[in-house]
Scaffold this motif. Structure first.
Motif, PDB file in Angstrom:
ATOM      1  N   ILE A  19     -31.172  45.790  50.824  1.00 34.83           N
ATOM      2  CA  ILE A  19     -30.513  44.418  49.865  1.00 34.83           C
ATOM      3  C   ILE A  19     -30.700  44.826  48.435  1.00 34.83           C
ATOM      4  O   ILE A  19     -29.710  44.224  47.775  1.00 34.83           O
ATOM      5  CB  ILE A  19     -31.421  43.304  50.471  1.00 34.83           C
ATOM      6  N   ASN A  20     -31.702  45.359  48.057  1.00 34.10           N
ATOM      7  CA  ASN A  20     -31.742  45.503  46.595  1.00 34.10           C
ATOM      8  C   ASN A  20     -30.710  46.486  46.197  1.00 34.10           C
ATOM      9  O   ASN A  20     -30.036  46.460  44.986  1.00 34.10           O
ATOM     10  CB  ASN A  20     -33.210  46.142  46.060  1.00 34.10           C
ATOM     11  N   ARG A  21     -30.337  47.533  47.136  1.00 36.77           N
ATOM     12  CA  ARG A  21     -29.202  48.491  46.595  1.00 36.77           C
ATOM     13  C   ARG A  21     -27.876  47.691  46.561  1.00 36.77           C
ATOM     14  O   ARG A  21     -27.016  47.959  46.031  1.00 36.77           O
ATOM     15  CB  ARG A  21     -29.412  49.803  47.559  1.00 36.77           C
ATOM     16  N   ALA A  22     -27.760  46.790  47.756  1.00 35.21           N
ATOM     17  CA  ALA A  22     -26.773  46.124  47.883  1.00 35.21           C
ATOM     18  C   ALA A  22     -26.361  45.068  46.487  1.00 35.21           C
ATOM     19  O   ALA A  22     -25.158  45.112  46.146  1.00 35.21           O
ATOM     20  CB  ALA A  22     -26.597  45.210  49.156  1.00 35.21           C
ATOM     21  N   ASP A  59     -36.513  44.041  42.752  1.00 34.40           N
ATOM     22  CA  ASP A  59     -37.101  43.293  44.020  1.00 34.40           C
ATOM     23  C   ASP A  59     -36.723  41.971  43.958  1.00 34.40           C
ATOM     24  O   ASP A  59     -37.348  40.996  43.770  1.00 34.40           O
ATOM     25  CB  ASP A  59     -38.788  43.245  43.744  1.00 34.40           C
ATOM     26  N   ILE A  60     -35.545  41.812  44.492  1.00 34.99           N
ATOM     27  CA  ILE A  60     -34.585  40.391  44.391  1.00 34.99           C
ATOM     28  C   ILE A  60     -35.253  39.434  45.403  1.00 34.99           C
ATOM     29  O   ILE A  60     -35.016  38.334  45.235  1.00 34.99           O
ATOM     30  CB  ILE A  60     -33.039  40.568  44.435  1.00 34.99           C
ATOM     31  N   LEU A  61     -36.039  39.932  46.341  1.00 34.44           N
ATOM     32  CA  LEU A  61     -36.588  39.104  47.273  1.00 34.44           C
ATOM     33  C   LEU A  61     -38.148  38.482  47.024  1.00 34.44           C
ATOM     34  O   LEU A  61     -38.617  38.086  47.792  1.00 34.44           O
ATOM     35  CB  LEU A  61     -36.505  39.676  48.865  1.00 34.44           C
ATOM     36  N   SER A  62     -38.599  38.949  45.946  1.00 34.48           N
ATOM     37  CA  SER A  62     -39.972  38.721  45.462  1.00 34.48           C
ATOM     38  C   SER A  62     -40.000  37.338  45.390  1.00 34.48           C
ATOM     39  O   SER A  62     -39.159  36.331  44.643  1.00 34.48           O
ATOM     40  CB  SER A  62     -40.339  39.231  44.189  1.00 34.48           C
ATOM     41  N   GLY A  90     -32.284  28.354  53.064  1.00 41.42           N
ATOM     42  CA  GLY A  90     -33.520  29.335  53.613  1.00 41.42           C
ATOM     43  C   GLY A  90     -34.001  30.331  52.738  1.00 41.42           C
ATOM     44  O   GLY A  90     -33.997  29.869  51.674  1.00 41.42           O
ATOM     45  N   PHE A  91     -34.370  31.495  53.546  1.00 47.48           N
ATOM     46  CA  PHE A  91     -34.797  32.592  52.656  1.00 47.48           C
ATOM     47  C   PHE A  91     -33.794  33.147  51.765  1.00 47.48           C
ATOM     48  O   PHE A  91     -34.348  34.084  50.945  1.00 47.48           O
ATOM     49  CB  PHE A  91     -35.307  33.598  53.583  1.00 47.48           C
ATOM     50  N   GLY A  92     -32.454  32.826  51.664  1.00 49.83           N
ATOM     51  CA  GLY A  92     -31.709  33.252  50.724  1.00 49.83           C
ATOM     52  C   GLY A  92     -31.722  32.887  49.210  1.00 49.83           C
ATOM     53  O   GLY A  92     -31.014  33.305  48.306  1.00 49.83           O
TER      54      GLY A  92
END
Length: 315
Positions: A134-137, A148-151, A170-172
């Motif tokens: 996901i980070n590479r995308a 770390d965009i999901l932090s 949601g988690f997005g």
């Protein structure tokens, strides 16, 4: 000069009774007394425990972390927001690292990088692979590497929040926050933090495959206004390739076996035309987006200059 009294700690929760008390106590021990817990209708004692430990508790009207965060912003009027999960995986001791760039005026949004210091076993191998993907995308699609965009541990100014256009339920939500930072050219810093294993007797609300798919779809959906060349170009390229392959097949069949495939030839022609149109549209849209960003950047420079002039005249 801004102080810790200007910071609101935002904790979205759902069934976090085993950890929420310690989380709140930890931030209060760091001098952050203003704690808002927005709860998604927990079936355990999360709300009661949070209130007992001195937090302001609000039950969200809908469901999902994203909806909770969006709703919580409406309850917060503090100049700075420190957002953190309520599962005990993030350390209150790292609050200084996230708040310092905000309080010093060096950034408007700060992301805590979990991979800088991750406790062994804090994240499964599957989740590690998913995070890297996901980070590479994100870096490829949106042109910025936030590591770390999901932090879930972030700090942000109230001014930057007001510029966000958040829709995720949601988690997005973390992904959407990161994209909005790029979209609105918000000064963003990434700082190292410690990421620890969940306390015993706590269960994660994350479903890797389902939520991972939602996050990737969020990345792609938001590329429409942030990177239209990728958004339209990817579909256009796929359509062009399919049309070209079908066209080659029709040509080979005609020249080698003297068999015509009129329907397939028509589909190939439509695919090629549609693909070219999408690619052209993507290029034009990308030019418009870049021009808009340039104009907004110039406007921000003018507004900043006006603010500095007003502050100087007051002094």
């Amino acid at each position: 000069m801004h102080t810790r009294d200007d910071v609101c700690v935002l904790i979205p929760t759902y069934n976090e009774a085993a950890a929420i008390g310690d989380v709140i106590d930890g931030f209060q021990a760091e001098g952050l007394e203003n704690v808002l817990v927005i709860d998604g209708g927990s079936r355990d004692d999360t709300q009661e425990i949070a209130a007992e430990h001195g937090a302001r508790v609000v039950e969200q009207s809908g469901s999902g972390k994203g909806q909770a965060v969006r709703e919580a912003f409406e309850y917060i009027d503090a100049p700075y927001v420190l957002m953190v999960d309520g599962d005990g995986t993030y350390r209150p001791a790292d609050a200084d690292a996230l708040l310092e760039p905000l309080l010093s005026g060096d950034a408007d949004h700060v992301i805590g990088n979990r991979f800088a210091d991750m406790e062994s076993g804090a994240m499964t191998r599957l989740n590690r692979v998913g995070n890297r993907l996901i980070n590479r995308a994100f870096a490829g699609i949106h042109g910025r590497n936030f590591v770390d965009i999901l932090s879930g541990y972030r700090a942000m100014t109230r001014d930057s929040i007001e510029r966000f256009d958040l829709t995720s339920a949601g988690f997005g939500i973390e992904t959407e926050l990161s994209v909005e930072c790029v979209k609105h050219n918000i000064t963003t810093e990434v700082v190292p933090i410690r990421y620890e294993s969940r306390p015993e007797d706590t269960e994660t609300n994350l479903r890797p495959f389902r939520d991972g798919a939602v996050i990737l779809l969020t990345l792609y959906r938001m590329a429409k206004t942030n990177n239209p060349l990728f958004y339209f170009g990817s579909v256009g390229t796929a359509s062009l390739l399919v049309g070209a392959l079908l066209g080659v097949y029709v040509a080979v069949e005609w020249f080698t076996r003297n068999i015509s495939h009129e329907v397939i030839a028509l589909v190939a022609a439509v695919g090629i035309i549609f693909g070219v149109q999408l690619l052209v549209f993507g290029v034009l849209s990308d030019m418009i987006v870049k021009l808009h960003r340039e104009q907004m950047h110039r406007l921000d420079q003018v507004l900043d200059a006006d603010r500095k002039t007003e502050d100087g005249s007051r002094d």
